[in-house]
Structures are given as C-alpha cells and as structure tokens.
Design a protein around this motif. Structure first.
Motif, PDB file in Angstrom:
ATOM      1  N   ILE A  40       5.635   5.013 -47.679  1.00  0.00           N
ATOM      2  CA  ILE A  40       4.037   4.023 -46.880  1.00  0.00           C
ATOM      3  C   ILE A  40       4.601   4.824 -45.489  1.00  0.00           C
ATOM      4  CG2 ILE A  40       4.219   1.546 -46.274  1.00  0.00           C
ATOM      5  CD1 ILE A  40       5.136   0.369 -48.414  1.00  0.00           C
ATOM      6  N   LEU A  41       5.757   4.840 -45.228  1.00  0.00           N
ATOM      7  CA  LEU A  41       6.267   5.005 -43.986  1.00  0.00           C
ATOM      8  C   LEU A  41       5.595   7.234 -43.524  1.00  0.00           C
ATOM      9  CD1 LEU A  41       7.586   4.678 -41.048  1.00  0.00           C
ATOM     10  CD2 LEU A  41       9.495   6.525 -42.105  1.00  0.00           C
ATOM     11  N   ARG A  42       5.254   7.657 -44.813  1.00  0.00           N
ATOM     12  CA  ARG A  42       4.444   8.888 -44.618  1.00  0.00           C
ATOM     13  C   ARG A  42       3.084   8.879 -43.872  1.00  0.00           C
ATOM     14  NH1 ARG A  42       5.420  11.805 -48.860  1.00  0.00           N
ATOM     15  NH2 ARG A  42       8.026  11.214 -48.574  1.00  0.00           N
ATOM     16  N   GLN A  43       2.475   7.799 -44.875  1.00  0.00           N
ATOM     17  CA  GLN A  43       1.098   7.365 -44.562  1.00  0.00           C
ATOM     18  C   GLN A  43       1.040   6.794 -43.639  1.00  0.00           C
ATOM     19  OE1 GLN A  43      -0.353   4.684 -47.934  1.00  0.00           O
ATOM     20  NE2 GLN A  43      -2.119   5.376 -46.595  1.00  0.00           N
ATOM     21  N   GLY A  44       1.450   5.494 -43.191  1.00  0.00           N
ATOM     22  CA  GLY A  44       1.284   5.480 -42.066  1.00  0.00           C
ATOM     23  C   GLY A  44       1.922   5.551 -40.542  1.00  0.00           C
ATOM     24  N   VAL A  45       2.376   7.079 -40.298  1.00  0.00           N
ATOM     25  CA  VAL A  45       2.727   7.159 -39.122  1.00  0.00           C
ATOM     26  C   VAL A  45       2.000   8.561 -38.594  1.00  0.00           C
ATOM     27  CG1 VAL A  45       4.409   8.976 -40.449  1.00  0.00           C
ATOM     28  CG2 VAL A  45       4.663   8.410 -37.966  1.00  0.00           C
ATOM     29  N   GLY A  46       0.813   9.021 -40.262  1.00  0.00           N
ATOM     30  CA  GLY A  46      -0.275   9.412 -40.684  1.00  0.00           C
ATOM     31  C   GLY A  46      -1.108   9.091 -39.678  1.00  0.00           C
ATOM     32  N   ASP A  47      -1.461   8.034 -40.117  1.00  0.00           N
ATOM     33  CA  ASP A  47      -3.037   7.117 -40.113  1.00  0.00           C
ATOM     34  C   ASP A  47      -2.715   6.997 -38.318  1.00  0.00           C
ATOM     35  OD1 ASP A  47      -3.728   6.975 -42.072  1.00  0.00           O
ATOM     36  OD2 ASP A  47      -3.431   4.959 -43.006  1.00  0.00           O
ATOM     37  N   LEU A  48      -1.350   6.257 -38.118  1.00  0.00           N
ATOM     38  CA  LEU A  48      -1.001   6.411 -36.985  1.00  0.00           C
ATOM     39  C   LEU A  48      -1.099   7.143 -35.893  1.00  0.00           C
ATOM     40  CD1 LEU A  48      -0.822   4.384 -34.288  1.00  0.00           C
ATOM     41  CD2 LEU A  48       1.938   4.515 -34.823  1.00  0.00           C
ATOM     42  N   ALA A  49      -0.988   8.512 -36.202  1.00  0.00           N
ATOM     43  CA  ALA A  49      -1.327   9.858 -35.471  1.00  0.00           C
ATOM     44  C   ALA A  49      -2.310  10.369 -34.951  1.00  0.00           C
ATOM     45  CB  ALA A  49      -0.254  11.081 -36.249  1.00  0.00           C
ATOM     46  N   VAL A  50      -3.529   9.635 -36.122  1.00  0.00           N
ATOM     47  CA  VAL A  50      -4.450  10.240 -36.005  1.00  0.00           C
ATOM     48  C   VAL A  50      -5.363   9.001 -35.212  1.00  0.00           C
ATOM     49  CG1 VAL A  50      -7.041  10.248 -37.141  1.00  0.00           C
ATOM     50  CG2 VAL A  50      -5.135  11.174 -38.557  1.00  0.00           C
ATOM     51  N   ARG A  51      -4.918   7.910 -35.597  1.00  0.00           N
ATOM     52  CA  ARG A  51      -5.712   6.933 -34.228  1.00  0.00           C
ATOM     53  C   ARG A  51      -5.038   7.537 -32.879  1.00  0.00           C
ATOM     54  NH1 ARG A  51      -9.409   3.780 -34.444  1.00  0.00           N
ATOM     55  NH2 ARG A  51      -8.717   3.002 -32.621  1.00  0.00           N
ATOM     56  N   LEU A  52      -3.615   7.972 -32.510  1.00  0.00           N
ATOM     57  CA  LEU A  52      -3.412   8.301 -31.243  1.00  0.00           C
ATOM     58  C   LEU A  52      -4.106   9.381 -30.897  1.00  0.00           C
ATOM     59  CD1 LEU A  52       0.819   7.386 -31.245  1.00  0.00           C
ATOM     60  CD2 LEU A  52      -1.816   5.825 -30.433  1.00  0.00           C
ATOM     61  N   GLY A 109       1.667   9.924 -12.814  1.00  0.00           N
ATOM     62  CA  GLY A 109       0.984   9.259 -12.017  1.00  0.00           C
ATOM     63  C   GLY A 109       0.617   8.254 -12.389  1.00  0.00           C
ATOM     64  N   ALA A 110      -0.656   7.464 -11.686  1.00  0.00           N
ATOM     65  CA  ALA A 110      -1.489   6.365 -12.065  1.00  0.00           C
ATOM     66  C   ALA A 110      -2.325   6.035 -13.559  1.00  0.00           C
ATOM     67  CB  ALA A 110      -2.874   5.959 -10.711  1.00  0.00           C
ATOM     68  N   SER A 111      -2.486   7.118 -14.468  1.00  0.00           N
ATOM     69  CA  SER A 111      -2.882   7.734 -15.873  1.00  0.00           C
ATOM     70  C   SER A 111      -1.444   6.863 -16.615  1.00  0.00           C
ATOM     71  CB  SER A 111      -3.410   8.882 -15.880  1.00  0.00           C
ATOM     72  OG  SER A 111      -2.490   9.578 -15.833  1.00  0.00           O
ATOM     73  N   ALA A 112      -0.490   6.744 -16.189  1.00  0.00           N
ATOM     74  CA  ALA A 112       0.246   6.678 -17.140  1.00  0.00           C
ATOM     75  C   ALA A 112       0.344   5.023 -17.467  1.00  0.00           C
ATOM     76  CB  ALA A 112       1.981   6.740 -16.225  1.00  0.00           C
ATOM     77  N   ALA A 113       0.501   4.000 -16.348  1.00  0.00           N
ATOM     78  CA  ALA A 113       0.168   2.759 -16.719  1.00  0.00           C
ATOM     79  C   ALA A 113      -1.433   2.529 -17.590  1.00  0.00           C
ATOM     80  CB  ALA A 113      -0.347   1.720 -15.575  1.00  0.00           C
ATOM     81  N   ARG A 114      -1.663   3.133 -17.847  1.00  0.00           N
ATOM     82  CA  ARG A 114      -3.197   3.414 -18.603  1.00  0.00           C
ATOM     83  C   ARG A 114      -2.496   3.738 -20.287  1.00  0.00           C
ATOM     84  NH1 ARG A 114      -7.364   0.491 -20.522  1.00  0.00           N
ATOM     85  NH2 ARG A 114      -9.388   1.739 -20.775  1.00  0.00           N
ATOM     86  N   ALA A 115      -2.506   5.063 -20.356  1.00  0.00           N
ATOM     87  CA  ALA A 115      -2.379   4.944 -20.892  1.00  0.00           C
ATOM     88  C   ALA A 115      -1.331   4.107 -22.115  1.00  0.00           C
ATOM     89  CB  ALA A 115      -1.250   6.643 -21.002  1.00  0.00           C
ATOM     90  N   ARG A 116       0.162   3.276 -20.746  1.00  0.00           N
ATOM     91  CA  ARG A 116       0.629   2.251 -21.993  1.00  0.00           C
ATOM     92  C   ARG A 116      -0.136   1.259 -22.075  1.00  0.00           C
ATOM     93  NH1 ARG A 116       4.285   3.132 -17.274  1.00  0.00           N
ATOM     94  NH2 ARG A 116       3.190   1.402 -16.274  1.00  0.00           N
ATOM     95  N   GLU A 117      -1.713   0.836 -21.555  1.00  0.00           N
ATOM     96  CA  GLU A 117      -2.098  -0.043 -21.829  1.00  0.00           C
ATOM     97  C   GLU A 117      -2.976   0.529 -23.295  1.00  0.00           C
ATOM     98  OE1 GLU A 117      -5.331  -1.564 -18.993  1.00  0.00           O
ATOM     99  OE2 GLU A 117      -3.990  -1.797 -17.590  1.00  0.00           O
ATOM    100  N   LEU A 118      -3.415   1.519 -23.464  1.00  0.00           N
ATOM    101  CA  LEU A 118      -3.899   2.272 -24.573  1.00  0.00           C
ATOM    102  C   LEU A 118      -3.449   1.868 -25.923  1.00  0.00           C
ATOM    103  CD1 LEU A 118      -6.382   5.165 -23.209  1.00  0.00           C
ATOM    104  CD2 LEU A 118      -7.434   2.819 -24.020  1.00  0.00           C
ATOM    105  N   LEU A 119      -1.883   2.373 -25.254  1.00  0.00           N
ATOM    106  CA  LEU A 119      -1.026   2.698 -26.730  1.00  0.00           C
ATOM    107  C   LEU A 119      -0.699   1.874 -26.823  1.00  0.00           C
ATOM    108  CD1 LEU A 119       1.178   4.510 -28.458  1.00  0.00           C
ATOM    109  CD2 LEU A 119       2.695   4.091 -26.268  1.00  0.00           C
ATOM    110  N   ALA A 120      -0.760   0.570 -26.085  1.00  0.00           N
ATOM    111  CA  ALA A 120      -0.277  -1.007 -26.311  1.00  0.00           C
ATOM    112  C   ALA A 120      -1.752  -1.146 -27.923  1.00  0.00           C
ATOM    113  CB  ALA A 120      -0.076  -1.497 -25.778  1.00  0.00           C
ATOM    114  N   ALA A 121      -2.846  -1.168 -27.196  1.00  0.00           N
ATOM    115  CA  ALA A 121      -3.641  -1.644 -27.999  1.00  0.00           C
ATOM    116  C   ALA A 121      -3.905  -1.640 -29.420  1.00  0.00           C
ATOM    117  CB  ALA A 121      -5.272  -1.961 -27.407  1.00  0.00           C
ATOM    118  N   GLU A 122      -3.530   0.205 -29.344  1.00  0.00           N
ATOM    119  CA  GLU A 122      -3.336   1.150 -30.696  1.00  0.00           C
ATOM    120  C   GLU A 122      -2.584   0.137 -31.413  1.00  0.00           C
ATOM    121  OE1 GLU A 122      -5.056   2.858 -32.250  1.00  0.00           O
ATOM    122  OE2 GLU A 122      -6.758   3.356 -31.104  1.00  0.00           O
ATOM    123  N   LEU A 123      -1.576  -0.128 -30.775  1.00  0.00           N
ATOM    124  CA  LEU A 123      -0.439  -0.183 -31.393  1.00  0.00           C
ATOM    125  C   LEU A 123      -0.482  -1.566 -32.001  1.00  0.00           C
ATOM    126  CD1 LEU A 123       2.947   0.629 -29.551  1.00  0.00           C
ATOM    127  CD2 LEU A 123       2.494   1.764 -31.913  1.00  0.00           C
TER     128      LEU A 123
END
Ligand code: ADP
Ligand code: ZN
Ligand code: ZN
Length: 752
Positions: free
Chosen positions: A671-683, A717-731
């Motif tokens: 399950i973990l392998r599948q999950g991390v695979g899916d998440l990697a694709v999304r990210l 730089g500024a894009s780091a904050a935006r990246a955290r937001e996107l990541l949080a949404a994906e998670l």
C-alpha cells in the motif's frame, strides 16, 4: 450578543470553535479548559474571539479560564503562526513544544485541571502610597508621624529612600532594609500611607552594574562592527570567531547593555547539559539574573519559569535550549544564538520540525530586536547571508591572550598500515603523542564519530568509496538488501565484488565505535585511566556529570567519546586531541557531510590546548589529500565554504535551494509503495523535476512500519511560500483518499 472562541488544542488539528458562556471573562491568548472528543478534556488557547456562530451543531462551551492572564501576547501568537505556516504543521502542534508540559495537560475529567493548575508562591511587597509621592503631602504626613509614632515615621522614611517596592519575606520584615517590625507596617498600611501587594515570588535581583571583562583590541573592533551593523538597520549579524577568540566576552557586553536598559535577552545554546560551563560563566557575571531553561529542569520548574516570565517587568536573561524561543519574554531585544551551525537547533521529530536559529532570525525581523549568530564554523546558509550583506558580519581570527591555535597533524592510516605502523585502530604517530602526553601528566581526548548504524563501504587497499552518480554523496550499505543506496535520489546498485578502482581487494563495510576504542586504548596504555562519553555510557544525568567532573578534576587521563565531547567544554588539562577516523565524517551520506565534517573537526580541535601551552591535534585519515581534511589542517573556513558553496550551487542544494522532505509510513509495504507512487506522480505534475524519489530513508522499517521518502527542491525566495501552499493542498487531497487514509505523512521543511 453570542460570543465564540476559536481555540487551539495541543493536537494536530486546526483550531476549533467553542461558545463562551455569558459572563465568563476570557482574553485572546488565554488558556482555558474545554471538552473535546468523547470524554477528553484539554487545555486550549483562545486564539480568536468573535461573534460568528459556526455551522456545526452541538457547540460546546468553554468550561473555565486558567490562570489570571493570557499566556501569550500578540507577538508570541505571531511566532506560533509563523512556525505553523512555515514548517507546515498546526498551531496546536506548536503549542505542544511551546508550553511547559504542566500547562497543557489533557485529562479524563475537568477536576484534574484544578489539581494541576500551577499556582506560584507569592510574597508581599510594600511601597509608598501614590498620594505620598507628592513631596508636600509626604512632609505633612512625616511631621504628623514624627511626633505621634516615631517608629512609623522611621519606617516610612526608610521605605521612601528605598525608592522601589520593598519585599517582605513571609511574616517578617526584610531585615536588609527595614528595622521596623510587621505591626508598624500594618499600621502604616491601615492608614493608607503604604500599599501592600501580593505577588508571585521572584528571584533576588542584583543591580544592573555588572563587572564586565575588559575587551582586547580585536574584540573591541568586532563589537564595534556589530554595533555598526545593528545601527545600520541589520536585524541579524554573524560573529565569526575561532574557538577561544572570546566570542562569549562579546556576547556578555551586548547582553549587559540590553539588561541595563530593562530589555530582555535570550541566549540560545545547543544542548544545555553540554553547556553547563557557559551557564556558570554567565552566572559569574550576571548572577541570579540568569534563568536557565532546558529539559533537565523539572516540569514544575519549567512551569514556574514560564509563569514568572509571563509577569516579569523586563531585564530578564534566559539561557536555554531551542524551545526557549517560545518563552514569554515581552521586552526581547536581543537573541544570541551560540554555535549557530549546530544541528540540535532543529527539531526533526515530532512536529513542529522547527529550527530555533531561523525562528530567532525571523523574530528579530518581526519585532525590531537584534539577533546575533555566533560560530567558529558558521552554517553555509548563514555564511552566504553574511557575505551577501543580508546579515552584519564581525570576525575574530585570533585566540584571546597567549593561547595559540593547536597544531594540526594529518596521519595517513593506509601508509601507516603498509609500514606496519598501525596498532588496532591507531597510527604510530597518535600512539607516540599519546604516550608523551601521558608522561607529561597531561590529558587527551579521542574522538570517534559513530552516529547511527549506517556504515559505508570502503576498499581497504586504496580507500575507494562508492558514490552516487547523481548526487555527489556516498552510497550507504543496506545490510538487509545487500545493496548500496543513495539517500537523496533513491539510486541503488549492487556492492561490487572487487574494488572498481584498484581491482585488488573486496570492498568492506566500515565502521568501529567508541566502545572498541576505549577497550583498545586501555590495553595499549594499561596504566592510563580511561573514560568514555557517549550515548551509551551516560545512563543518567548524574553519570554524565560524573564523567565530566572526573575528567575536569584530572581523575581520568583519556576521554574517548562521540560528538558529545566536542561541545562547549573547556578542559584546561587537554593538550592532545585524536580524531580516529576522519573519513567516517567526510564520507557520511549527506550533502552536508563536508560542511559537518569540517565543523566537527574544528570543534574537536578547539578542545586542545585551551591554555597557553598550545595543543596538538592528530587526524587519522585514509585520504590525507581530501580537500576537507586539508582545509581543517589549515584552519581555513573560507576555503571550505568556497568549495562547498560551489558544489551546492552546481547540484542545487541549500542554501541555493530549499528542501522539503516527506516521509510516508504504513504497515503494509505494498500500500505504501502504491501510495508514494501516486503522490509522486501528483507532485511531479505540479513541481516537475523538483520532485526526487521515492527513496528509502536510512532506516526504512521502524517498529513494524515501512518508511519511504520524497524530496522537494525548491528555488529560494518568494516562490517557496507558494510551493508550501501547493504542497499542503496536494497532501490534503492525498490523505482524503480512502485507500491511503492510514498512510502517515510527515513533512520536514529545511531538514538537517
Ligand atoms: P570562544 O567562545 O570564542 O571559544 P571564549 O569566550 O571561551 O572563546 O574565550 C576563550 C578563553 O579566553 C576563555 O577562557 C575566556 O575567559 C578568555 N577570554 C577571552 N576574552 C577575554 C577577555 N577579554 N578578558 C579575559 N579573558 C578572556
Ligand atoms: Zn543520489
Ligand atoms: Zn581499491
């Protein structure tokens, strides 16, 4: 009007809304008792008061407020919020580290809070009634008393001369100031000439005239440079000074100034047990002004400290470990971060995975105070900021007084082995020096780093080690799979049968620990008294102190240890330091390996010859030509920084990139392998090539759970904050998927 409160609970949950019963007085930042879940009661913090009725049913009420005033002010709440947002956790998780354990209990009944609420001891203070502060009225009263009640008159005069408030210790008059007895004071109070207040017990405060060490010209210059940087608008500055140059003396001068004008100071230290000497040194100057704060204090003391500071009036000086950053210092004007490069400022587990040094920098920026980072070997992040002009910079390049830097000798282990000049894990050079040191009645320290259990592989003939083709790190030997693995990109390969470099011998997993060294050295020098300091040997706080005290008192001759022996110690009798296996440090599988190796070796070397005699450091290595080894031998921090920064830039690692590492855990490997695979694709669809992995962490199975990692490399730089937001949404989306509901994802921003 209905009132509601958004309340932060010490959980990985967002704030939750409760109703505030009519007539209950609560303020934002205040602690309250609430019921949450079926039968659980919690201390929560009122985050926001408002009149917006939430949409859910069965709104529960706040049960009662705790303590008579808020535990957090707006500045602290801003810090908690910054930590939660930057390190991607909930404010509730910040609460878990920020408040001492006694103040955030959960319980099965409301009553338990009554018992557990900490009540500080109180004392009485007396002061002149405000009306008597007017001179005319004061004289009038004095005239009257002088005739009718001479004793009261005397007491009143004395209180007036004392100026401030005067403390009365339990029942009796403070002898130091007042000869009057209690009845006299009571009479004065009854007449309204005095006001008495009941207040929390405080520590005895000395004046603000501290005896400061005279600075050397070089130190004076450094202090001036820091002053100029702060005056010029920099909120953070770096004091880069070699070991023994007297950075502490400069801290002392800056600290004294802030205390004298009633400001608060926070001195952060890496690990308090190891910096007992620093506290003692601060206490010699600042006496009882020094408030230590660390995990070795009892829960009671920590709570007491928090509450006392919460009421304090300024002029406080806390010396503490990383969590002290959350203490309620309301007039914080200066934060000093000693050994700012130290990895222990970062909490890696559990959340909040914050770095107290970086919090200190942010706080200075938010509050208008100043942060001073001190180190002999600054982190490259800090160095780049200082060189780039973002931070102020002051440098001390000489040891204070007659003390000279130690002489550093490089000893080639392979050559020694070929010549038969190697006994156990020691080269002849080191053993000879050790023998001489013992003959002179001096002491030695032997350092062997053996962190974790991830040995690397090495060719015993030519010193070749396996490295990752993509990441510029060494590969780690995984015993279970028998393969060599890169911990950064997941690349893995078979262990070569023959050394690919010299084709002569097998490559073998390497690694030996302190215990073995202790045993060997005791056999070679049977008359020497040997002790060992590492995580295994210190079974308790007392065992730790005993080992250190014995070495300080010269009851032991040789101290063998891990990085525990490197920090903060100032042992006068040590003239020789041996680093047994520098390769171990240089080749650890981490993009920071070279930086860390340099920092560690310089720090260990700094233990030698703290006094005028001068000391010797022997570094055993199979790669005497390795750039880092040569930079250590030359004591050349800047050369190290230059080479490492160039590599970091080329491979896009911090400080040029920001890392966010994700660790996923689950009992079921499939399950973990599948999950991390899916998440990697999304990210990858969001972040493209900034996503690395999936990769196996150094330990990929813990307590029956499998672990797998992903790494995000993001432009600073500024894009780091935006990246955290996107990541949080994906998670969030990921965790909402039924099949992955039980996969635990932990996020580590700026992993160390
Ligand atoms: P660092 O923190 O930079 O390693 P220290 O502050 O520990 O250096 O100083 C090294 C030694 O030199 C200490 O024993 C300290 O007491 C002494 N020292 C440094 N500066 C002074 C000074 N201005 N006056 C007296 N002693 C000093
Ligand atoms: Zn790699
Ligand atoms: Zn070889």
């Amino acid at each position: 009007m209905e009132r509601f409160a958004d309340i932060v609970l010490p959980l990985a949950q967002p704030a939750y809304t409760f109703a505030v019963p009519e007539g209950m007085e609560v303020a934002e930042g205040q602690a309250v008792v609430v019921q949450f879940g079926l039968r659980k009661y919690y201390t929560g913090i009122v985050w926001r008061l408002h009149g917006e009725r939430p949409s859910f049913k069965n709104i529960k009420s706040v049960l009662r407020p705790l303590y008579d005033r808020p535990l957090l002010d707006t500045g602290q709440r801003a810090l908690w919020e910054w930590v939660a947002s930057y390190y991607m956790c909930t404010v509730g998780e910040v609460m878990r580290v920020a408040l001492p354990a006694l103040m955030k209990p959960s319980a099965d009944s409301e009553q338990e809070f009554l018992r557990e609420e900490y009540r500080p001891r109180t004392e009485r203070y007396i002061a002149l009634a405000p009306a008597l502060r007017e001179e005319e009225h004061f004289h009038e009263v004095c005239d009257k008393l002088e005739r009718r009640a001479p004793k009261q008159y005397e007491a009143l005069l004395e209180i007036a001369t004392a100026g401030d408030e005067t403390r009365i210790s339990t029942g009796e008059v403070a002898r130091r100031l007042l000869r009057a007895d209690y009845a006299v004071l009571q009479a004065l109070e009854r007449k309204g000439y005095l006001v008495a207040t009941e207040r929390e017990r405080t520590v005895e405060r000395g004046g603000s005239a501290f005896r400061l060490p005279e600075l050397s010209p070089a130190q004076r210059q450094a202090l001036d440079a820091l002053d100029a940087a702060f005056a010029g608008g920099k909120s953070t500055a770096l004091l880069h000074g070699i070991t023994g140059s007297g950075k502490t003396e400069i801290y002392i001068h800056l600290i004294a100034r802030v205390l004298a004008r009633g400001g608060d100071v926070l001195l952060l230290v890496p690990e308090i047990a190891l910096t007992a000497q620093l506290i003692a040194r601060m206490e010699r100057i600042f006496g009882s002004r020094v408030t230590p704060y660390h995990s070795k204090l009892t829960a009671q003391r920590r709570t007491e400290t928090y509450l006392r500071l919460n009421r304090a009036q300024g002029g406080e000086f806390v010396v503490g470990v990383r969590s002290s950053i959350f203490l309620p210092l309301r007039r914080l004007q200066l934060i000093v971060v000693d050994e700012e490069h130290d990895a222990s400022y970062k909490q890696s587990d559990p959340a909040p995975r914050y770095n107290a040094r970086d919090c200190a920098v942010v706080m200075a920026r938010l509050s208008g105070g100043h942060t001073l980072l001190g180190s002999a070997t600054p982190s490259l992040e800090t160095w780049l900021n200082a060189r780039g002009g973002k931070y102020g910079l002051a440098t001390l390049s000489q040891r204070y007084g007659a003390a000279r830097p130690p002489e550093i000798l490089i000893s080639d282990t392979l050559r020694a082995a070929r010549r038969g000049e190697r006994k156990a894990h020691f080269n002849k050079l080191l053993l000879d020096r050790l023998g001489e040191t013992l003959d002179r009645g001096e002491q030695a320290m032997l350092f062997q780093n053996r962190r974790g259990f991830s040995p690397y592989v090495e060719c015993s003939q030519c010193g070749w080690t396996a490295r990752c083709p993509n990441c510029n790190v060494t590969l780690t030997y995984h015993k279970s799979s028998g393969r060599l693995v890169c911990h950064y990109c997941g690349h893995n390969e078979e262990v070569p049968a023959k050394c690919p470099s010299c084709r002569v011998t097998d490559v073998v997993p390497m690694g030996f620990g302190t215990e073995k060294i202790e045993e060997e050295i005791a056999r070679i020098f049977p008359e020497a008294r040997v002790a060992r300091l590492d995580r295994d040997s210190i079974t308790s706080e007392r065992a730790f102190s005993a080992i250190v005290a014995d070495f300080e008192a010269r009851k032991t001759d040789i101290l063998v240890g891990t990085q525990m022996i490197t920090k903060g110690f100032d042992f006068g009798g040590v003239s020789l330091v041996g680093i047994l296996n520098a390769d171990n440090l240089v080749n650890s599988p981490d993009f920071r390996a070279a930086e860390r190796a340099f920092q560690l070796m310089m720090q260990v070397a700094g233990r030698a010859g703290r006094r005028a005699e001068g000391g010797v450091v022997v570094i055993q290595t199979a790669e005497p030509g390795h750039p880092v080894i040569r930079q250590v031998a030359a004591g050349d921090y800047e050369a190290m920084a230059r080479t490492q920064l160039a590599e970091r830039q080329a491979f896009f690692y911090p400080p040029y990139a920001r890392l966010i590492s994700l660790t996923l855990r689950h009992r079921d490997a499939a399950i973990l392998r599948q999950g991390v695979g899916d998440l990697a694709v999304r990210l990858r669809s969001r972040f493209g090539r900034r996503v690395l992995g999936p990769m196996a962490p150094p330990v990929d199975r813990i307590r029956g759970e499998y672990l797998v990692g992903l790494l995000l490399k993001i432009e600073s730089g500024a894009s780091a904050a935006r990246a955290r937001e996107l990541l949080a949404a994906e998670l969030k989306t990921f965790s909402a998927r039924a099949e992955y509901r039980n996969i635990v994802v932990s996020v580590n921003v700026d992993p160390q």
